[in-house]
Write an enzyme that holds these catalytic residues in place. Sequence first.
Site, PDB file in Angstrom:
ATOM      1  N   LYS A  43      71.072 -66.154 -53.384  1.00 15.10           N
ATOM      2  CA  LYS A  43      72.047 -65.125 -53.763  1.00 15.10           C
ATOM      3  C   LYS A  43      73.396 -65.344 -53.075  1.00 15.10           C
ATOM      4  CE  LYS A  43      71.991 -60.107 -54.399  1.00 15.10           C
ATOM      5  NZ  LYS A  43      72.468 -60.143 -55.744  1.00 15.10           N
ATOM      6  N   CYS A  48      72.426 -65.424 -44.960  1.00 15.27           N
ATOM      7  CA  CYS A  48      71.914 -66.799 -44.859  1.00 15.27           C
ATOM      8  C   CYS A  48      72.564 -67.734 -45.875  1.00 15.27           C
ATOM      9  CB  CYS A  48      70.398 -66.827 -45.033  1.00 15.27           C
ATOM     10  SG  CYS A  48      69.527 -66.228 -43.578  1.00 15.27           S
ATOM     11  N   CYS A  49      72.761 -67.259 -47.087  1.00 15.61           N
ATOM     12  CA  CYS A  49      73.367 -68.096 -48.121  1.00 15.61           C
ATOM     13  C   CYS A  49      74.823 -68.408 -47.777  1.00 15.61           C
ATOM     14  CB  CYS A  49      73.258 -67.416 -49.486  1.00 15.61           C
ATOM     15  SG  CYS A  49      71.531 -67.242 -50.017  1.00 15.61           S
ATOM     16  N   THR A  50      75.517 -67.441 -47.190  1.00 12.13           N
ATOM     17  CA  THR A  50      76.900 -67.664 -46.764  1.00 12.13           C
ATOM     18  C   THR A  50      76.936 -68.673 -45.622  1.00 12.13           C
ATOM     19  OG1 THR A  50      77.567 -65.476 -47.501  1.00 12.13           O
ATOM     20  CG2 THR A  50      78.977 -66.544 -45.855  1.00 12.13           C
TER      21      THR A  50
END
Length: 157
Positions: A43, A48-50
């Site tokens: 997402k 975490c994705c950032t």
Amino acid sequence: MERKITLEVGDKAPEFEALNQDGVKVALKDFIGKNVVLYFYPKDNTPCCTTEACEFIANYYHFIKNDTVIIGVSPESVKSHVCFISMQNLKHILLSYEEKELSMLYAVCQVKKNYGKEYLGIVRCTFSIGKDGKIVKIYKSVKAKDHAAKVLADLVK
């Protein structure tokens, strides 16, 4: 009965076509002759994705210097990717596949549990693909922090 797809090092990377952040179709075959780091994440704009995306950008020019294209893939919309790129000043390609076919090709869509409920979700996973289109390395169940540096170190070995 559904057949479970597994990919291994040495396999030809499955071909795909998906929309990038500009709404333009991008295919794996567009990058033959270059190394490709194809990373799947769940997402946009989540912690975490950032972290993962920003660490790829922190190493971006080292990847470019090593003739490598970075492609992030998630089921988020093109509009969401545009926002994510803008907010984080991302330089690499983000692909959108809202129908999840691409995640099925790479076997990164799996049953997950959250608060006791099961659902199909994206498992953070990265594929390093060589200039010949074959899988060089697979990183499963990736931890976002320091992942890009590990991928880069393996690439330049």
